[in-house]
Structure formats: structure tokens, C-alpha cells
Enzyme design. Structure first.
Site, PDB file in Angstrom:
ATOM      1  CG  PHE A 159      -1.883  -1.143   1.237  1.00 34.42           C
ATOM      2  CD1 PHE A 159      -3.149  -1.003   0.703  1.00 34.42           C
ATOM      3  CD2 PHE A 159      -1.500  -2.381   1.735  1.00 34.42           C
ATOM      4  CE1 PHE A 159      -4.025  -2.082   0.675  1.00 34.42           C
ATOM      5  CE2 PHE A 159      -2.372  -3.461   1.715  1.00 34.42           C
ATOM      6  CZ  PHE A 159      -3.633  -3.312   1.174  1.00 34.42           C
ATOM      7  CE  LYS A 160       3.483   6.780  -4.099  1.00 34.91           C
ATOM      8  NZ  LYS A 160       3.649   7.249  -5.501  1.00 34.91           N
ATOM      9  CB  ILE A 161      -0.646   5.608   2.734  1.00 37.29           C
ATOM     10  CG1 ILE A 161      -1.068   4.146   2.953  1.00 37.29           C
ATOM     11  CG2 ILE A 161      -1.676   6.563   3.305  1.00 37.29           C
ATOM     12  CD1 ILE A 161      -2.357   3.746   2.292  1.00 37.29           C
TER      13      ILE A 161
END
Length: 208
Positions: A159-161
Site C-alpha cells: 500500500f502506497k499511502i
């Protein structure tokens, strides 16, 4: 550190293929852990389908296994994203990255349709998916939704937040998703990296 590779162009707007090779070599020489191509910072929206295919092949062939390559496959059409995922895997990509489907400010899928979008892509390939939670999409991906995605779509484990309040969202996602959250990444240009690392991020995906 998984930087986003910029796409170089000539003054007439055509792709600078030699420049792209130099970008790859520079990143490899700098010791990055992986290279992400065709992302928003790579100006993916300026590229034709033919240019996109050329760049993917060029980058994967030129990298030649020196570093893993992450290929961005975002599109509002699930079939197109599935095709891109299969193609990227066949060419040797280590991972794909994708945003939820959206088209402008008024055409967005509901949460179940977004889940199906990721689910169908996950069923089509065998390499991990980096879920890009970005303001650009205008789509709200809640922590419960992301945790469900990680638990029910095994390949969607990274996940790239890059939303405001990244550290708080990373901390909540890791708590909600547990072992299903394999790679929680900071995506705010590393501006909030120290806070995000304290929250449990395993690395950053800055624009180069």
C-alpha cells in the site's frame, strides 16, 4: 526506497529513449531498492498506448534484473488494467501499482465496484499489487476497506499511502490488517517519512 522514474521527452514531445535508459542507470547506481515506472509523476497521462508499451519494454529490458521494476497500470477500465497486469508480469515486472478506478470528478465507482476492480486484477496475475491511495483519484479508500482488500485479495498486500495524515492512516491500516499488510509505504514525497516510519511504514516511494 522505491522511487518513481520520470519520463524524459525531447523538445518536440517525443520520447527520449536514451534519456530513459540514463534514468534507469542513475537509479540503479544510486542503490535504490526498486524502480517504479509509468506512474503519475512519470506523466503517464501524456503517453499513448504505443508509447506506454515501448517504455515498459525498454525499462524492463534495460534494467535487466539489476533491480525489481514496478509497473503502474492504473486505468478506469478493469479489462484494460487486467491486460496491463498480465502484460507487465509476462515482461518480468516484479509488482504492479494501481489506483482505484475513476474518471474526472463525477464518475467514480462505489466501494463494492472498487473492490471488484482490484479483485479481478488480483485474479489475473501472479505478482503483488501496490494499492495507490492518492488524492488524485478523488476516491476515498477507508482503512476498513483497505484491510479487507489485503485479507481477501492476497496479491493486494502493498500500500502506497499518500493522503494527508499518512502516518495515522498507516498506523490504523497495520493494526486493522495485521499480517495481510506486507508492505505499507509512505507516498508523500518522503516529506513525512520519519513520522511514517514510526507508524510502521517499511519504506518510501518518492518522486525522483
Amino acid at each position: 526506497i522505491l522511487p518513481i522514474a520520470p519520463t524524459p521527452f525531447h523538445e518536440d514531445g517525443s520520447l527520449d529513449e536514451d534519456g530513459m535508459r540514463r534514468v534507469v542507470d542513475c537509479m540503479v547506481d544510486q542503490g535504490v531498492d526498486a524502480i517504479c515506472i509509468l506512474a503519475n509523476y512519470s506523466e503517464q497521462f501524456l503517453l499513448s498506448d504505443e508509447e506506454r508499451a515501448l517504455l515498459m519494454r525498454l525499462c524492463l529490458e534495460h534494467t535487466a534484473g539489476r533491480k525489481p521494476v514496478i509497473v503502474t497500470i492504473s486505468h478506469f477500465s478493469t479489462d484494460i488494467v487486467r491486460h496491463r497486469a498480465v502484460e507487465a508480469e509476462a515482461m518480468g515486472a516484479a509488482m504492479v501499482m494501481m489506483m482505484p478506478p475513476y474518471h474526472g470528478t463525477g464518475l467514480r465507482a462505489d466501494e463494492e465496484a472498487v473492490f471488484e476492480h482490484f479483485e479481478r486484477v488480483g485474479a489475473a496475475g501472479g505478482i503483488p499489487i501496490m494499492v495507490q491511495d492518492a488524492p488524485l483519484s478523488g476516491v476515498t479508500l477507508t482503512v476498513p476497506f483497505l484491510a479487507r482488500l489485503a485479507k481477501e485479495v492476497p496479491l493486494a498486500s502493498y500500500f502506497k499511502i499518500e493522503m494527508p495524515g499518512t502516518a495515522a492512516k498507516l498506523r490504523a491500516l497495520i493494526a486493522a490488517g495485521g499480517e495481510a499488510i506486507v508492505g505499507p509505504f509512505d507516498g508523500e514525497e518522503a516529506i513525512t517519512l520519519m513520522a511514517d516510519l514510526d507508524a510502521g511504514a517499511t519504506g518510501t516511494m518518492p518522486s525522483a
